[in-house]
Design an enzyme around this catalytic site. Structure first.
Site, PDB file in Angstrom:
ATOM      1  CG  HIS A  66      10.179  -8.479  13.448  1.00 55.61           C
ATOM      2  ND1 HIS A  66      11.522  -9.147  13.579  1.00 55.61           N
ATOM      3  CD2 HIS A  66       9.476  -9.955  13.047  1.00 55.61           C
ATOM      4  CE1 HIS A  66      11.105  -9.648  12.412  1.00 55.61           C
ATOM      5  NE2 HIS A  66      10.201  -9.233  11.910  1.00 55.61           N
ATOM      6  CD  GLN A  87       4.921 -11.819  15.716  1.00 53.14           C
ATOM      7  OE1 GLN A  87       4.511 -11.347  14.606  1.00 53.14           O
ATOM      8  NE2 GLN A  87       4.950 -13.513  14.998  1.00 53.14           N
ATOM      9  NE  ARG A  93       1.649 -10.915  11.912  1.00 52.58           N
ATOM     10  CZ  ARG A  93       2.817 -10.412  11.101  1.00 52.58           C
ATOM     11  NH1 ARG A  93       3.101 -11.069   9.911  1.00 52.58           N
ATOM     12  NH2 ARG A  93       3.455  -9.487  11.303  1.00 52.58           N
ATOM     13  CG  HIS A 101       6.170  -7.657  14.338  1.00 51.83           C
ATOM     14  ND1 HIS A 101       6.754  -5.842  13.728  1.00 51.83           N
ATOM     15  CD2 HIS A 101       5.772  -8.089  13.477  1.00 51.83           C
ATOM     16  CE1 HIS A 101       6.542  -6.241  11.906  1.00 51.83           C
ATOM     17  NE2 HIS A 101       6.289  -7.521  12.081  1.00 51.83           N
ATOM     18  NE  ARG A 159       8.234 -12.687  12.092  1.00 55.39           N
ATOM     19  CZ  ARG A 159       7.312 -11.723  11.237  1.00 55.39           C
ATOM     20  NH1 ARG A 159       6.144 -11.178  11.821  1.00 55.39           N
ATOM     21  NH2 ARG A 159       7.568 -11.144  10.279  1.00 55.39           N
ATOM     22  CG  PHE A 179       9.510 -14.951   5.858  1.00 52.37           C
ATOM     23  CD1 PHE A 179      10.077 -14.538   4.575  1.00 52.37           C
ATOM     24  CD2 PHE A 179       8.500 -14.210   6.745  1.00 52.37           C
ATOM     25  CE1 PHE A 179      10.778 -12.972   5.137  1.00 52.37           C
ATOM     26  CE2 PHE A 179       8.983 -12.880   6.641  1.00 52.37           C
ATOM     27  CZ  PHE A 179       9.703 -12.247   6.081  1.00 52.37           C
ATOM     28  CG  LEU A 229      10.829  -5.788  10.448  1.00 53.59           C
ATOM     29  CD1 LEU A 229      10.371  -6.073  12.193  1.00 53.59           C
ATOM     30  CD2 LEU A 229       9.342  -4.873   9.946  1.00 53.59           C
TER      31      LEU A 229
END
Lengths: 249, 571
Positions: free
Chosen positions: B237, B235, B385, B350, B285, B122, B251
Site C-alpha cells: 500500500h 501488494q 488489487r 498490505h 497502488r 479511489f 494503514l
C-alpha cells in the site's frame, strides 16, 4: 536508553488461588504505547504471558485492560504520559479471569443475541433512501469497537448482580432503534429484561470510551426517556386506553 | 496431560471469521446447512475491521455512466491481465447486489444528497465507485455480519486455532482446533470446509496487517494438497504510517487521496506529476507505492523516511467528517493534527493477491471438500488489487463459498479419520511446551526482517536467493521451537504453531518471485524491469512430497464479449 517499570498482574487460576504483580523493566522508545511494552515482555522476557491484542491501532478493541486501574486500551495509552513512573497493568475486573491479562468476555455475545435484530419497516421502496442527517445518530453508536471497557467500568455490573445488560448493549440497541428504517422499539426490552433502570447515570462508561461515544447522553438517557414516555406517561396511558376502547367499539 | 478432545459435527465448517467467513456462514446457513465458524481472535476482531476506504460496486449513484463492464475492465487491466476473467466478471456483476443486501442487513452507508448510497473516488477506478462509511467501512461490515450471524443458528467458537486439516482418501473431512482460553482440543467433523483466514501480511516486518494475519489457512490447505497461485504478488500500500516506531506500517487509507489528498516530497514537489501525470495520486497502488519508494530512495524523503501526504487544504470540518478515524489515528499515535499538518507516509505490505486456487463459481479448491474465500483465495486480483475490491470480494465470494460448500455438503457424508492421527497431532502441539526450545519470537523476527529487507517492493535475484536460503534454514529450526508455561492461553505456543505455516507462505512468495523474471503489477524486479509477454501466465504452487514445486499455467482466455471490454495488453 531510558527504562520504565511495568508491573503486570500474573495469575494462572489452574494452579494458583491468588494472583500477584510482577515487575518488568522495559526500554522506552519514542512514541511507545503500553502495548509495545507488553509485546517487548512477551517477545524477550516471558513468551508464556497471556495477553490479548490484534490490530495495534485502536480499531479492534482486543487489548482492553486496566492501566493504573483505569480501564484503557493498551494500544492507545502512551508510555510518556506516565513520565517515567511505574505503570501497573491488570485485567478487566468485571469479567471472569482466564489467565494473566486475559478475561472471558463471551457473555457479551450472549447478550447481543438477546437484543432484537435490525428489522426494517415493511414495504420500503428499493433502493432505500435515507438522508445523511438521519443516519448520524446511529452512526455515532456504530463506532463502537466492542472493547467492553464501558462494561468494565460500570459499577452496576461490577458490584451488583442486577441483570443490567450494560452500556455496550444499550449502545447496540440504540444504534438499531435510531436506524431511520428500523421498525422496532428496543426500549421495552432494555427497561424490563435489560435492567436499564439500574443505571444511575454516573457517566463512567462515557468517560472511558476510546471512541468517545457519548454513551450516557446519547444512548442511555434517550432509551430511558423512551421507556418512560411509552409506558409511564399518564397522558400516553389515557390515549392508549381510549384508543383500545375505540378499537373495541 | 491427557490427549482428550471434544468432537463436533457440522455440515459446513468455516475457518476464519472475517468478512468472507461470516458472509459464507450466513449463506451456508440460509442454504439449509448446519454451520460452525471458528475464529482465531475474538469474534468481531478480524482484520476486516481495519478496512477503511470502501466497497467497490458500480451502483452508479454518483457517476451515472458507471456499470459492471467498466468495473470489469478497470479490475482486469489493473490486475495486469493475469486475473481469472470469470472471477472478475462475477465480482463486477454481483457487487452491487451484495452492497444493497448489506444495507438491508442494517449497514448504514454514507448518503448522497438525494439519499442514495454515497460513492467516492479511489485509485484506478474510472468512476466514483466506493460505497463507504466514513473511513470505517470494514468495522461496519464486520458488525453488520456479526449481528446477522448471532441471530442465526450458527455455532461460533472464537479464539480457536486450527492446527491441522484431516483428509480421507483425498477429501477434507475435518479439522483439529485448540481453544486458547482453556487449552482444550476440539475435532470438528465436517462435510465441507471453507478456509477464510485472510492473508499473510504479518510475515513482513512493516505491514498494515493485524496480528492474526499469518497465513495459517493458506499453509493448512497447502499441507493437504491444495494448489496455490500467484503468491509472488504481494501488494504494497503506498501510504502506511512511518512514525512513531510502534505504529510503523499502520494503514493510512487511500480515502485520503480519494478525498483530494496530495503527495509531496521533502522538497515540496508534487512528484506524482513525474510518475503518472494523468492519474496522479489516484493511479493504481503498485505505481503510487513505487513512486513513493523511489522518492525516498533518491534522498527526497522526510525526516522519518517517508513522503508527505497533505490534505490540509480541504479544511478541518471536511477532514473530520470524511476521515474521522484518520484524524484520530494521527492525533492519538503521532501527535499530528492532519487538519493543519502533513502526514508522513511510506509503502507498507498490505495484501496478498495470490493464494489458494479456486473455482470461480463455487470457490472449491482442487482438494475435494475444501473451499476458500477472501484474501486467502487467488485469481480475482491478478498482479495488483484495486482499492475497494477486497471488501467486494469477501461479500461476493464469501456468499458463493457458503453456497458452494453447502451444496457439496448436501451431496456428501461425513468422512472418518484414524484416531491415532488426531492423537499424533495433539502430541505435536504439546511438544512445543518445552522451555529449552528455540524462542519462536526470535525466529519470527528473523523471518519478518528477511521478508522486508530482501523480498520488498523492488526485488532482485541475489536478495531473493539469499532470502530463500534463510527460509530453508528457518524451516529446519522450526521443529525445535519451544516455550515455557502451560497450554492455556499461551501466545508463545501459538507462535510456535503459526511459524511453520508462515514459512509456507514465505517460501511460496520467494520461489515465485525468483521464477517470475519480469516486472508485472506488484512484482517488480530490478534485474528484469520490463514486462515479458511470454510470462503472461499464472504461477501455480504444488505440493510434491515435502517439496514445493512451481508450474506455469496459461491464463484463461477471455470470451469475445469480455474481450471487447478491455484494451489489448501493451508491452
Amino acid at each position: 536508553m531510558d527504562k520504565i517499570t511495568i508491573s503486570v498482574y500474573r495469575h494462572n487460576p489452574e494452579i494458583e488461588t491468588k494472583g500477584r504483580f510482577v515487575d518488568y523493566e522495559v526500554p522506552v522508545e519514542e512514541g511507545m504505547v503500553v502495548l509495545d511494552a507488553m509485546k517487548y515482555i512477551e517477545r524477550h522476557i516471558d513468551p508464556s504471558m497471556s495477553i490479548r491484542w490484534n490490530c495495534m491501532a485502536g480499531k479492534c478493541g482486543s487489548c482492553s485492560a486496566e492501566i493504573n486501574h483505569k480501564p484503557s486500551l493498551m494500544c492507545k495509552t502512551r508510555i510518556d504520559s506516565f513520565r517515567g513512573k511505574k505503570v501497573t497493568v491488570s485485567p478487566m475486573g468485571a469479567f471472569p479471569l482466564v489467565k494473566d491479562l486475559v478475561t472471558d468476555v463471551s457473555e457479551n455475545w450472549d447478550i447481543l443475541r438477546r437484543i432484537p435484530p435490525f428489522t426494517p419497516k415493511k414495504g420500503i421502496e428499493k433502493p432505500w433512501r435515507m438522508s445523511q442527517i438521519d443516519i448520524e445518530r446511529s452512526k455515532e453508536f456504530k463506532k463502537c469497537i466492542e472493547c467492553f471497557l464501558c462494561q468494565d467500568v460500570c459499577h452496576v455490573i461490577r458490584e451488583h448482580k442486577s441483570g443490567y445488560v450494560g452500556p455496550r448493549h444499550v449502545v447496540k440497541a440504540a444504534s438499531l432503534d435510531m436506524h431511520p428504517l428500523d421498525s422496532l422499539n428496543r426500549s421495552e426490552f432494555l427497561n424490563s429484561e435489560g435492567g436499564l433502570g439500574f443505571c444511575n447515570i454516573t457517566k463512567c462508561c462515557q468517560s472511558v470510551c476510546p471512541e468517545e461515544i457519548r454513551i450516557t447522553d446519547n444512548a442511555i438517557i434517550p432509551e430511558k426517556e423512551r421507556a418512560v414516555n411509552a409506558f409511564y406517561d399518564p397522558i400516553a396511558i389515557i390515549i392508549r386506553r381510549s384508543r383500545k376502547e375505540g378499537e373495541r367499539k | 496431560m491427557s490427549s482428550q478432545y471434544i468432537v463436533h459435527e457440522t455440515d459446513v465448517l468455516i475457518i476464519g471469521a472475517g468478512g468472507a467467513g461470516m458472509r459464507a456462514a450466513i449463506a451456508a446457513s440460509d442454504s439449509g446447512s448446519s454451520v460452525t465458524i471458528l475464529s482465531k481472535s475474538l469474534l468481531g476482531k478480524a482484520h476486516t475491521v481495519m478496512a477503511e476506504g470502501g466497497i467497490a460496486a458500480s451502483l452508479a449513484n454518483v457517476d451515472s455512466k458507471d456499470n459492471w463492464q467498466v468495473h470489469f475492465s478497470d479490475t482486469f487491466i489493473e490486475g495486469v491481465y493475469i486475473s481469472n476473467y470469470r472471477m472478475v466478471e462475477i465480482l463486477a456483476k454481483e457487487a452491487p447486489e451484495r452492497v444493497r443486501e448489506l444495507e438491508e442487513y442494517g449497514a448504514l452507508f454514507d448518503r448522497t444528497p438525494d439519499g442514495r448510497i454515497m460513492q467516492r473516488a479511489f485509485g484506478a477506478h474510472t468512476y466514483r465507485r466506493l460505497c463507504h462509511v466514513g473511513d470505517r467501512t470494514g468495522l461496519e461490515i464486520i458488525r453488520t455480519l456479526e449481528d446477522q450471524l448471532l441471530h442465526r443458528k450458527v455455532k461460533v467458537y472464537d479464539e480457536v486455532f486450527v492446527t491441522k486439516l484431516f483428509t480421507n482418501e483425498g477429501r477434507v473431512v475435518g479439522a483439529l482446533g485448540l481453544k486458547l482460553s482453556d487449552g482444550v482440543f476440539h475435532y470438528f467433523r465436517a462435510k465441507a470446509t471453507i478456509i477464510a483466514t485472510g492473508g499473510c501480511g504479518r510475515i513482513f516486518k512493516v505491514t498494515s496487517n493485524s496480528w492474526e494475519s499469518t497465513g495459517d489457512g493458506l499453509g493448512l490447505a497447502f499441507q493437504v494438497g491444495a494448489e496455490l497461485m500467484d503468491m509472488e504478488m504481494i501488494q504494497f500500500h503506498p501510504t502506511g504510517m512511518v512514525y512513531p516506531p510502534g505504529v510503523k506500517g499502520l494503514l493510512v487509507t487511500e480515502g485520503v487521496r480519494g478525498e483530494g489528498g496530495i503527495l509531496l516530497n521533502a522538497k515540496g514537489e508534487r512528484f506524482m506529476q513525474r510518475y503518472s501525470p494523468k492519474k496522479m495520486e489516484l493511479d493504481a497502488r503498485d505505481i503510487v507505492a513505487r513512486a513513493n519508494y523511489a522518492e525516498i530512495m533518491a534522498g527526497r524523503g522526510t525526516e522519518h523516511g517517508g513522503v508527505y501526504l497533505d490534505i490540509t487544504h480541504k479544511g478541518a470540518d471536511f477532514i473530520k467528517k470524511k476521515l474521522p478515524s484518520m484524524y484520530k489515528q494521527y492525533l492519538d499515535f503521532a501527535g499530528v493534527d492532519i487538519t493543519r499538518e502533513k502526514m508522513e507516509v511510506a509503502p507498507t505490505v498490505h495484501y496478498q493477491m495470490g493464494g489458494i486456487r479456486v473455482d470461480p463459481e463455487t470457490t472449491s479448491t482442487n482438494v475435494p471438500g475444501l473451499f476458500a474465500a477472501g484474501e486467502v483465495a487467488s485469481g480475482l486480483h491478478g498482479a495488483n488489487r484495486l482499492g475497494g475490491n477486497s471488501l467486494a470480494d469477501i461479500l461476493v465470494f464469501g456468499k458463493r463459498s457458503g453456497e458452494g460448500a453447502s451444496n457439496f455438503a448436501k451431496r456428501s457424508g461425513f468422512g472418518s479419520v484414524d484416531e491415532s492421527l488426531l492423537i499424533a497431532e495433539m502430541e505435536r502441539v504439546k511438544s512445543y511446551l518445552n522451555k529449552d526450545g528455540l524462542n519462536p519470537y526470535d525466529l519470527a523476527t528473523k523471518l519478518e526482517d528477511t521478508m522486508s529487507e530482501k523480498v520488498g517492493i523492488i526485488r532482485n535475484g541475489n536478495d531473493l536467493n539469499d532470502a530463500l536460503n534463510i527460509i530453508l534454514e528457518l524451516k529446519m529450526q522450526s521443529t525445535k521451537l519451544g516455550v515455557d508455561g502451560s497450554i492455556r492461553y499461551n501466545k508463545g505456543l501459538l507462535q510456535c504453531l503459526e511459524f511453520p505455516l508462515m514459512l509456507i507462505a514465505a517460501e511460496a512468495i520467494i520461489r515465485g518471485a525468483i521464477e517470475r523474471k519480469e516486472s508485472r503489477g506488484a512484482h517488480a524486479r530490478a534485474d528484469f524491469p520490463k514486462k515479458d509477454p511470454q510470462l503472461r501466465k499464472n504461477l501455480i504452487y504444488v505440493r510434491a512430497g515435502d517439496e514445493m514445486k512451481l508450474e506455469w499455467r496459461a491464463v484463461p482466455e477471455l470470451p469475445d464479449d469480455l474481450k471487447k471490454l478491455v484494451e489489448p495488453e501493451e508491452y
